[in-house]
Design an enzyme around this catalytic site. Structure first.
Site, PDB file in Angstrom:
ATOM      1  N   ASP A 311      44.634-109.376   4.956  1.00  0.00           N
ATOM      2  CA  ASP A 311      44.997-108.159   4.244  1.00  0.00           C
ATOM      3  C   ASP A 311      45.092-107.034   5.290  1.00  0.00           C
ATOM      4  O   ASP A 311      44.807-107.222   6.477  1.00  0.00           O
ATOM      5  CB  ASP A 311      44.001-107.872   3.115  1.00  0.00           C
ATOM      6  CG  ASP A 311      44.627-106.989   2.041  1.00  0.00           C
ATOM      7  OD1 ASP A 311      45.624-106.308   2.330  1.00  0.00           O
ATOM      8  OD2 ASP A 311      44.111-106.951   0.915  1.00  0.00           O
TER       9      ASP A 311
HETATM   10  C1  BGC Z   1      46.314-104.760  -0.477  1.00  0.00           C
HETATM   11  C2  BGC Z   1      47.144-106.000  -0.701  1.00  0.00           C
HETATM   12  C3  BGC Z   1      48.583-105.729  -0.344  1.00  0.00           C
HETATM   13  C4  BGC Z   1      48.662-105.217   1.073  1.00  0.00           C
HETATM   14  C5  BGC Z   1      50.077-104.959   1.534  1.00  0.00           C
HETATM   15  C6  BGC Z   1      46.562-104.139   0.882  1.00  0.00           C
HETATM   16  O1  BGC Z   1      45.953-102.904   1.018  1.00  0.00           O
HETATM   17  O2  BGC Z   1      44.955-105.073  -0.611  1.00  0.00           O
HETATM   18  O3  BGC Z   1      47.022-106.418  -2.039  1.00  0.00           O
HETATM   19  O4  BGC Z   1      49.340-106.888  -0.521  1.00  0.00           O
HETATM   20  O5  BGC Z   1      47.932-104.015   1.161  1.00  0.00           O
HETATM   21  O6  BGC Z   1      50.646-103.892   0.883  1.00  0.00           O
END
Ligand code: BGC
Length: 768
Positions: A311
């Site tokens: 993430d």
């Molecule tokens: C979130 C994810 C997301 C990623 C990309 C993160 O902050 O937890 O769910 O896919 O950002 O946008």
């Protein structure tokens, strides 16, 4: 005879399909090996790096700056040519672009990647198109996942994902960070609406349907209408102890396996292409550094062959936030050795690239681990056909934003909206009624859509949604503007934090109630997501509660419309409300669907996919233990431990009535091999046609570990005309009744089980 011919032909087709799949597979593998054999270590490491669009762009993608986003030619070349970066994702600042502009951006990126780099490998662009192509202007915005769950009808998850895949690919983007398979067991969590609610079976069923919509039923991601999905956030993300995003969770191993892992396991088995890792910590273990969870459990035990992506910033977080790595370099070593294939870096990529190359040269990370990661990434790019179609052209997508897709979004919203209370049949309202519409959610497209809508926090929604109807506008269309008085009473502070609201003609709202037949009070939450959506008090805001109380005090019937990402506590006002309707986050057509329900054009059929709590200190899921229902303990200690939800999981009313009878099971005793047929008759005994979700629960009467009071095992949805009845049949086996015991094993223990549908119950006995 007929049967034999049929099964032979089915068999032949299956064999041919398998043959062609495995031929395809081996040719992809051969291509991957060839590309890999020609790559330098630096090029391989670059493939494992994902950066955000901001890093290669000039100006801001922020809408407010009004500076059109432009790729900076020096910065993109540095990233792609010098550092061999293999993946790009959206920024937190981005806002929705028209598909043509997306096509231009992606074309530019692919041109540099495929014409100017040595390896000529296309970039894979990833995006969060989680309820429609979120970041594409003109795309259909569906209800959020929590609403889809409330339909208890998997076809809505499939349809949503099918259109989202089409419209995301139409924008030139092949990789979607969706679906969320986290268990929505904690209503405090800011991302509860991104999931399918609290029940593992519901999450699994909806998740599989969504996956099929994204990737195609036969894993057809090479098609220009499909995308690779990304299951997230593996594992146990949604139940932090504090309720706040990205804080530690404590989850016993058996619970982790039985409730949290199961949806991921099933989706991996179904062929999901990628998985994103939980940004948090479980039982003291930071997941991004966990070899046990990523390599042993996911890749070895579940045999996941796709790409594992971190993430946002979660490798550097091991050093700067979670303090388990003394340096950024050590963090990279921990994560890559744990099994991470791609790092969502996403800003300063130079350190990741140079440090990982050094780590390999120093023998701290094996080159075979790098090869494994890059093999997975290249395979995904090949399966997506990115070499042949690195970008798409909007003219090949005539169905983009079509009426047909819009209809699907409306139908999903209409089936999700849940009637929670309807005292004296207050609803539906007469079409000649005069109503007062008020509350901060009454005239907002932002709150209907929630976060991840046109931008990360959803705060720019109104700029893109002038052609859609807010709740107020939909009610005006339904009964004529002359019959609708609108006074907000309370409004959100749109430039402020998502939870800030203020009085807005409060006294006028109360005075206006005297002039109408009924009050439609729209309350809940403004849009938010992730960490900015953290919450300190689950109770609905003080201003909104006061508005509800004073409106009810006028003696006019108040219909409380909830529009919220998570169930905010309303126990202090609920008894004074004549009707309560939960809209969740129903998307762009949610206002229309609600108006149709309020005035009787549509009969509501949604059911709660979570337990709606009464009190912030009483957050218990429906699958709790018997002790959580005891009102008093005997003896010296007298304490309250009541199970007291405002509304139970699965609750949802209709304008008609359904009668259940004849719950039967094909055998009353069964073994591991048996398939039990469970049947029940359902009759529409009211005067309107209606849809009904039928929910089959079981409970283990006695077990070696205290069983849950009940568990959802099957569900389906049917439509019945007045007077019509239907026999509904479910199949279940012993393994469907299993639980994970204290040794981490799935077991169905011999003994009695109770099966329950609506108010009916019957017992069955499992024999080994
Ligand atoms: C979130 C994810 C997301 C990623 C990309 C993160 O902050 O937890 O769910 O896919 O950002 O946008």
């Amino acid at each position: 005879m007929k049967k034999t011919i049929l099964s032979t032909s089915v068999l032949l087709t299956t064999i041919l399909l398998h043959l062609s799949c495995s031929q395809q597979q081996s040719s992809v593998d051969a291509d991957v090996d060839k590309i890999l054999s020609e790559m330098t270590l630096e090029q391989k490491v670059g493939q494992m790096a994902q950066i955000t669009l901001d890093v290669i762009g000039n100006g801001e993608t922020r809408h407010s700056s009004n500076v059109p986003f432009e790729i900076d030619s020096a910065r993109i070349r540095k990233a792609l040519v010098d550092y061999h970066i293999g993946s790009i994702l959206n920024t937190t600042n981005n806002y929705a672009l028209p598909p043509e502009q997306w096509n231009q951006l992606i074309s530019y990126i692919q041109k540099i990647a495929m014409e100017e780099t040595k390896a000529r490998i296309p970039v894979i662009y990833g995006i969060d198109a989680i309820h429609g192509a979120t970041y594409t202007d003109g795309a259909i915005m569906f209800p959020q996942q929590i609403s889809l769950a409330a339909t208890f009808n998997t076809s809505h998850a499939y349809n949503t994902a099918t259109v989202s895949a089409y419209e995301t690919r139409a924008s030139g983007i092949p990789w979607n960070f969706s679906p969320v398979l986290d268990l929505g067991a904690d209503p405090r969590f800011s991302r509860q609406y991104e999931g399918f609610g609290e029940d593992p079976y519901l999450v699994k069923s909806m998740g599989l349907a969504m996956l099929a919509g994204y990737e195609g039923i036969n894993d057809s991601i090479g098609s220009k209408y499909k995308v690779a999905s990304c299951l997230k956030h593996y594992l146990g993300y949604s139940v932090p102890f504090s309720g706040k995003d990205r804080t530690p969770a404590y989850i016993p191993d058996n619970i982790l396996r039985e409730y949290h892992l199961e949806p991921f396991r099933a989706a991996v088995e179904a062929g999901a292409e990628s998985v994103m890792i939980n940004s948090g910590i479980i039982n003291g273990v930071t997941i991004h550094a966990s070899h046990d969870l990523i390599t042993k459990l996911l890749k070895e035990e579940l045999k996941f062959e796709g790409v594992v992506v971190t993430d946002w910033m979660d490798i550097i977080n091991l050093h700067t936030r979670d303090k388990i790595a003394q340096s950024h370099k050590e963090a990279i070593k921990l994560a890559v050795n744990a099994g991470i294939d791609m790092s969502m870096i996403p800003y300063e990529y130079e350190t990741f690239c140079t440090n990982l190359v050094e780590l390999v040269k120093e023998g701290e990370v094996k080159e075979s681990r790098i090869d494994d990661a890059v093999r997975r990434i290249l395979k995904l790019k090949l399966k997506l056909n990115l070499w042949e179609h690195p970008v798409t052209n909007i003219s090949d997508y005539p169905e983009f934003g079509s009426e047909k897709s819009a209809r699907l979004a409306y139908e999903a919203a209409a089936e999700a909206i849940t009637l929670l209370k309807n005292q004296n049949s207050t609803l539906p309202l007469q079409k000649d009624a005069k109503v007062l519409v008020c509350g901060p959610n009454a005239n907002s497209m932002r709150s209907l859509n929630g976060g991840w809508s046109y931008s990360w926090q959803g705060e720019k929604t109104e700029r893109f949604t002038s052609r859609f109807n807010t709740i107020l506008e939909a009610i005006q269309n339904e009964i004529g503007a002359q019959n609708v008085k609108y006074v907000p009473g309370v409004s959100y502070i749109n430039e402020g934090m998502y939870f800030e609201d203020k009085d807005d003609n409060f006294s006028e709202a109360i005075r206006s109630a005297a002039t109408v037949d009924a009050v439609i009070l729209c309350v809940g939450e403004n849009s938010y997501c992730e960490k900015p959506g953290d919450l300190n008090d689950l109770t609905l805001s003080a201003n909104q509660l006061r508005l509800a109380k004073e409106l009810a005090g006028t003696g006019k019937p108040v219909i409380l419309v909830l529009n919220e990402g998570r169930p905010r506590s309303i126990h202090s006002i609920e008894p004074d409300m004549k009707a309560v309707v939960q809209t969740y986050l129903p998307g762009n057509y949610g206002g229309d669907a609600l108006a149709d329900i309020l005035f009787g054009d549509v009969n509501p059929s949604g059911r709660l996919p979570y337990t709606y709590p009464s009190y912030p200190n009483s957050l218990v899921t429906y699958y709790h233990k018997p002790s959580e229902e005891q009102k008093r303990a005997e003896g010296a200690y007298v304490y309250e431990s009541d199970y007291n939800p405002q509304y139970e999981f699965g609750h949802g009313l209709s304008y008609t009535t359904f009668e259940y009878s004849n719950l039967k099971v094909s055998n009353s005793t069964f073994t591991e091999k048996d398939v039990l047929k469970v049947t029940v008759d359902v009759k529409n005994t009211g005067s309107r046609s209606g849809k009904e979700s039928i929910l089959l629960y079981s409970s283990d009467v006695y077990a070696s570990m205290t069983p849950d009071v009940k568990r959802l095992r099957r569900f389906t949805k049917i439509n019945l005309e007045p007077g019509q009845s239907q026999t509904v049949e479910f199949e279940i086996r012993a393994k469907d009744l299993a639980f994970v015991n204290q040794y981490g094993l799935w077991v169905t223990e011999p003994g009695d089980f109770e099966l329950m549908i609506s108010g009916l119950r019957t017992n069955i006995t499992f024999k080994n």
